[in-house]
Design a protein around this motif. Structure first.
Motif, PDB file in Angstrom:
ATOM      1  N   UNK A  66       0.815  -1.214   0.000  1.00  0.00           N
ATOM      2  CA  UNK A  66       0.000   0.000   0.000  1.00  0.00           C
ATOM      3  C   UNK A  66       0.845   1.259   0.000  1.00  0.00           C
ATOM      4  N   UNK A  67       1.953   1.279   0.746  1.00  0.00           N
ATOM      5  CA  UNK A  67       2.784   2.475   0.796  1.00  0.00           C
ATOM      6  C   UNK A  67       3.511   2.704  -0.526  1.00  0.00           C
TER       7      UNK A  67
ATOM      8  N   UNK B  92       1.680   7.451  -6.354  1.00  0.00           N
ATOM      9  CA  UNK B  92       0.733   8.561  -6.429  1.00  0.00           C
ATOM     10  C   UNK B  92       1.458   9.888  -6.306  1.00  0.00           C
ATOM     11  N   UNK B  93       2.471   9.947  -5.426  1.00  0.00           N
ATOM     12  CA  UNK B  93       3.233  11.194  -5.283  1.00  0.00           C
ATOM     13  C   UNK B  93       4.185  11.417  -6.461  1.00  0.00           C
ATOM     14  N   UNK B  94       4.874  10.360  -6.888  1.00  0.00           N
ATOM     15  CA  UNK B  94       5.846  10.520  -7.975  1.00  0.00           C
ATOM     16  C   UNK B  94       5.172  11.124  -9.203  1.00  0.00           C
TER      17      UNK B  94
ATOM     18  N   UNK C 150      -0.742  10.911   1.164  1.00  0.00           N
ATOM     19  CA  UNK C 150      -1.627   9.867   1.669  1.00  0.00           C
ATOM     20  C   UNK C 150      -2.652   9.527   0.597  1.00  0.00           C
ATOM     21  N   UNK C 151      -2.654   8.268   0.179  1.00  0.00           N
ATOM     22  CA  UNK C 151      -3.620   7.784  -0.808  1.00  0.00           C
ATOM     23  C   UNK C 151      -4.551   6.795  -0.120  1.00  0.00           C
TER      24      UNK C 151
ATOM     25  N   UNK D 299       6.303   8.993   2.717  1.00  0.00           N
ATOM     26  CA  UNK D 299       7.021  10.085   3.358  1.00  0.00           C
ATOM     27  C   UNK D 299       7.931  10.750   2.329  1.00  0.00           C
ATOM     28  N   UNK D 300       7.633  12.003   2.022  1.00  0.00           N
ATOM     29  CA  UNK D 300       8.347  12.760   1.006  1.00  0.00           C
ATOM     30  C   UNK D 300       9.557  13.448   1.618  1.00  0.00           C
ATOM     31  N   UNK D 301      10.694  13.343   0.953  1.00  0.00           N
ATOM     32  CA  UNK D 301      11.910  14.055   1.376  1.00  0.00           C
ATOM     33  C   UNK D 301      12.798  14.202   0.163  1.00  0.00           C
TER      34      UNK D 301
END
Length: 203
Positions: A27-28, A34-36, A191-192, A198-200
């Motif tokens: 899931x993560x 989703x963020x990329x 969060x999807x 965790x974005x960094x």
């Protein structure tokens, strides 16, 4: 079934398998994808925000628009503090219509996924980009990106960003201000429906 239709059906099942509950992605990892898919849009949003800041002749910035690398549009609107102070704030909105920068590579796999993003047409409901510029034009930048982006394609549902921005400012050579490339840090969460990433990263 026609051979071409059979091939399409098989490919669709493969995509569902990759993004479903099997062993391919947890899931993560889906939240990471989703963020990329939005990563390039965050950088474009900052660029458009500064373009609006430099073009503003009143509290409202002129709407700034860019195309997705593959399809769709990204539009930044909002307000900027007026006056002669070297410290200014911007309260911006991030609008997307059918936005995509193209296929996203699944980490550690040969496969790619396609994700398209949209936001509400009502600016009051769009994700918020807030920026604080201090000691313009060579000072510091802080800000946030907060809000939900609707996903369609190989990932479905909303991805909600809660990001913090820190960086430095510089003169662009013409007396206008821009963020200093390579010195902007983005941290926070994406969060999807499937998990959290965790974005960094540094732009």
């Amino acid at each position: 079934m026609h051979l071409r239709n059979l091939a399409v059906a098989v490919l669709s099942l493969v995509a569902v398998g990759l993004l479903g509950c099997g062993n391919s992605l947890n899931s993560d990892e889906k939240a990471r994808l989703a963020y990329i898919g939005l990563d390039g849009a965050i950088q474009k949003s900052l660029t458009l925000g500064f373009a609006g800041f430099n073009a503003a002749s009143s509290a409202n910035i002129p709407a700034q628009t860019a195309n997705g690398s593959a399809a769709g549009t990204l539009t930044i609107t909002g307000q900027v503090d007026q006056g002669s102070s070297a410290n200014k704030g911007m309260r911006l909105k991030v609008g997307m219509t059918g936005y995509t920068d193209g296929k996203v590579q699944i980490p550690g796999q040969d496969q790619q996924v396609s994700i398209t993003y949209d936001t509400p047409t009502d600016t009051a409901l769009q994700p918020a980009l807030t920026l604080q510029l201090k000691d313009i034009p060579t000072g510091t930048l802080t800000g946030t990106v907060v809000g939900a982006f609707k996903m369609t394609g190989d990932l479905q549902g909303d991805v909600t960003l809660n990001l913090a921005i820190t960086g430095q400012l510089e003169d662009d050579g013409t007396g206008k201000v821009r963020r200093k490339a390579g010195n902007t840090t983005i941290t926070g969460t994406a969060v999807s429906p499937d998990g959290t990433y965790n974005v960094n990263l540094t732009l």
